[in-house]
Design a protein around this motif. Structure first.
Motif, mmCIF file in Angstrom:
data_model
loop_
_atom_site.group_PDB
_atom_site.id
_atom_site.type_symbol
_atom_site.label_atom_id
_atom_site.label_comp_id
_atom_site.label_asym_id
_atom_site.label_seq_id
_atom_site.Cartn_x
_atom_site.Cartn_y
_atom_site.Cartn_z
ATOM 1 N N LEU A 178 0.840 -1.182 0.000
ATOM 2 C CA LEU A 178 0.000 0.000 0.000
ATOM 3 C C LEU A 178 0.880 1.239 0.000
ATOM 4 O O LEU A 178 1.749 1.396 0.868
ATOM 5 N N ASP A 179 0.689 2.127 -0.990
ATOM 6 C CA ASP A 179 1.529 3.323 -1.042
ATOM 7 C C ASP A 179 0.927 4.454 -0.210
ATOM 8 O O ASP A 179 -0.139 4.309 0.405
ATOM 9 N N GLY A 180 1.610 5.592 -0.181
ATOM 10 C CA GLY A 180 1.182 6.709 0.648
ATOM 11 C C GLY A 180 -0.107 7.354 0.208
ATOM 12 O O GLY A 180 -0.701 8.138 0.955
ATOM 13 N N ASN A 181 -0.557 7.040 -1.005
ATOM 14 C CA ASN A 181 -1.810 7.608 -1.517
ATOM 15 C C ASN A 181 -2.995 6.659 -1.360
ATOM 16 O O ASN A 181 -4.057 6.882 -1.932
ATOM 17 N N GLY A 182 -2.789 5.557 -0.607
ATOM 18 C CA GLY A 182 -3.867 4.604 -0.399
ATOM 19 C C GLY A 182 -4.122 3.689 -1.580
ATOM 20 O O GLY A 182 -5.188 3.079 -1.682
ATOM 21 N N GLN A 183 -3.145 3.584 -2.484
ATOM 22 C CA GLN A 183 -3.300 2.718 -3.656
ATOM 23 C C GLN A 183 -2.543 1.414 -3.461
ATOM 24 O O GLN A 183 -1.413 1.389 -2.975
ATOM 25 N N ILE A 184 -3.177 0.312 -3.857
ATOM 26 C CA ILE A 184 -2.583 -1.020 -3.757
ATOM 27 C C ILE A 184 -1.730 -1.291 -4.997
ATOM 28 O O ILE A 184 -2.135 -0.995 -6.128
ATOM 29 N N HIS A 185 -0.542 -1.877 -4.783
ATOM 30 C CA HIS A 185 0.319 -2.313 -5.884
ATOM 31 C C HIS A 185 0.661 -3.785 -5.674
ATOM 32 O O HIS A 185 0.942 -4.210 -4.549
ATOM 33 N N PRO A 205 -9.573 0.965 3.657
ATOM 34 C CA PRO A 205 -10.031 2.045 4.539
ATOM 35 C C PRO A 205 -9.028 3.183 4.566
ATOM 36 O O PRO A 205 -7.827 2.951 4.509
ATOM 37 N N ARG A 206 -9.496 4.418 4.660
ATOM 38 C CA ARG A 206 -8.608 5.554 4.729
ATOM 39 C C ARG A 206 -7.843 5.537 6.045
ATOM 40 O O ARG A 206 -8.361 5.175 7.083
ATOM 41 N N GLY A 207 -6.576 5.946 5.981
ATOM 42 C CA GLY A 207 -5.780 6.027 7.196
ATOM 43 C C GLY A 207 -4.997 4.772 7.510
ATOM 44 O O GLY A 207 -4.210 4.747 8.431
ATOM 45 N N VAL A 208 -5.213 3.686 6.739
ATOM 46 C CA VAL A 208 -4.445 2.461 6.965
ATOM 47 C C VAL A 208 -3.097 2.600 6.294
ATOM 48 O O VAL A 208 -3.003 3.006 5.144
ATOM 49 N N GLU A 209 -2.025 2.257 7.014
ATOM 50 C CA GLU A 209 -0.683 2.393 6.483
ATOM 51 C C GLU A 209 -0.108 1.039 6.108
ATOM 52 O O GLU A 209 -0.509 0.011 6.624
#
Length: 398
Positions: free
Chosen positions: A16-23, A50-54
């Motif tokens: 998960l990157d810093g913009n909430g996108q999965i790679h 979910p937003r806020g997950v790192e």
């Protein structure tokens, strides 16, 4: 970061990157429509995060959990390519188990819809990844229990039969052998090897070249990455270059391999695509490597098929294969199948050059990649050249 692997299946990793996108990356096989199925899965999971997950890869091993009930949801369906979830329910109405079921069904359907994409074991690895992804985000014991039941139900209901009988394999090669051109190739650089694969596959696809079996001759050391792998995660780049390895990427899926010319046997089969009609990818792996397994056995080496795409001995793998489909409008098409075997192995190079995830080794019963490889030289007094000679003679005599 989440990693998953089904026993006998393929390795898949999500980050998960810093913009909430999965790679996503790994040693899986997906072909035909470029990277579209991979991008579909990334978009689908990114929409559910979910937003806020790192990404926990940098969180000292901690896992941040959230309640799915508190996550921001939007009404309507998520639609990514041919993948859809929530078509009859809004996202707000869906439980985590229902979300998992919708995502699993969408992934499975999307893969199966693409000719020559994958096999059951690969699909299971992707679905297991989705299961682990959701499981790490839930804090409710009830929601986790529902998710566990949904996952077990999906696995139990999804059965695959991809075996090939001895008579089927013999018939396949008896029909193919008379058309086959066998080429003992000249030494080529790693980059040129990759270019030849694409060029010759295109020639077979367009009918300009007959079915061809090529025996490679490597001119220099190489690290060869699979199509969906990330170089920085798979390779110790500075060590590899210091030891004289060129780093190249092939157009097929699968895992990274190191090549030392005198220790390596590589062969490619380029054949018209219509010869694959009615066969799954797993069956084509077995059919394409049948001649090689039989030739090794004929030379006294106890070779066998293992997993989706490996050839193994009693104590580990000899090597593995990868495939790609080439299609041209109005042309016959081509299946490229290439196999690399370890005639000998230098464990210190393998451990120094490659970075291997423990999850990838989880179904091998070993703690390191170097223990996973069982070189052919352990089972024969033949030199590398002599072993290639007797193997080629075997298929030429069919």
């Amino acid at each position: 970061m989440v990693e998953a692997k089904m026993p006998g299946g393929k390795f898949v990793r999500l980050a998960l990157d810093g913009n909430g996108q999965i790679h996503m990356d790994g040693d899986f096989f997906i072909e035909d429509r470029g990277n579209e199925p991979v991008r579909n899965i990334e978009r689908l999971l990114s929409a559910l995060v979910p937003r806020g997950v790192e990404d926990t890869a940098t969180a000292a091993g901690s896992v941040k959990t959230v309640s799915m009930g508190s996550r921001p949801r939007e009404s309507g369906s998520i639609e990514t390519g041919s993948m859809k979830t929530g078509s009859k329910e809004t996202m707000e109405d869906m439980t985590p188990a229902a979300m998992f079921g919708a995502a699993a069904s969408a992934i499975d359907a999307d893969m199966r819809a693409i000719s020559g994409v994958t096999t059951g074991l690969v699909a299971q690895s992707f679905v297991r990844l989705v299961y682990q992804y959701f499981g790490r985000l839930l804090e409710s014991a009830e929601e986790r229990a529902q998710l566990d039941r949904a996952y077990r139900s999906w696995v139990d209901e999804t059965e695959f039969d991809d075996t090939v009988s001895e008579s089927e394999a013999l018939d396949f090669w008896r029909n193919l052998a008379p058309q086959l051109r066998i080429v003992r190739d000249v030494p080529r650089s790693p980059q040129e090897q990759m270019q030849i694969e694409s060029a010759w596959s295109g020639e077979v696809a367009s009918g300009k070249r007959p079915p061809t079996l090529r025996v490679w001759d490597w001119a220099s050391r190489a690290v060869v990455l699979g199509k969906f792998q990330r170089e920085q995660r798979e390779v110790n780049e500075s060590a590899a270059r210091k030891l004289g390895f060129d780093i190249v990427r092939r157009e097929t899926g699968g895992g990274a391999m190191i090549v030392v010319p005198e220790d390596t046997i590589t062969v490619s089969l380029y054949m018209p695509l219509d010869l694959t009609d009615g066969k799954s990818v797993a069956q084509m792996f077995q059919l394409c490597d049948y001649w090689l397994v039989e030739a090794l056995r004929n030379a006294g080496i106890p070779a066998r098929f293992a997993g989706l795409n490996d050839i193994a001995g009693p104590n580990g793998k000899f090597g593995g294969s990868a495939q790609r489909i080439y299609k041209k409008s109005g042309a016959r098409g081509c299946l490229l199948h290439h196999t690399t075997l370890a005639y000998d192995m230098r464990p210190e190079l393998l451990a120094t050059v490659l970075n291997t995830s423990p999850v990838k080794l989880s179904d091998k019963g070993v703690a390191s990649a170097k223990k996973r490889v069982d070189p052919l030289r352990n089972y024969t007094d033949l030199s590398r050249t002599e072993l290639v000679d007797v193997s080629v003679d075997w298929v030429a005599g069919m």
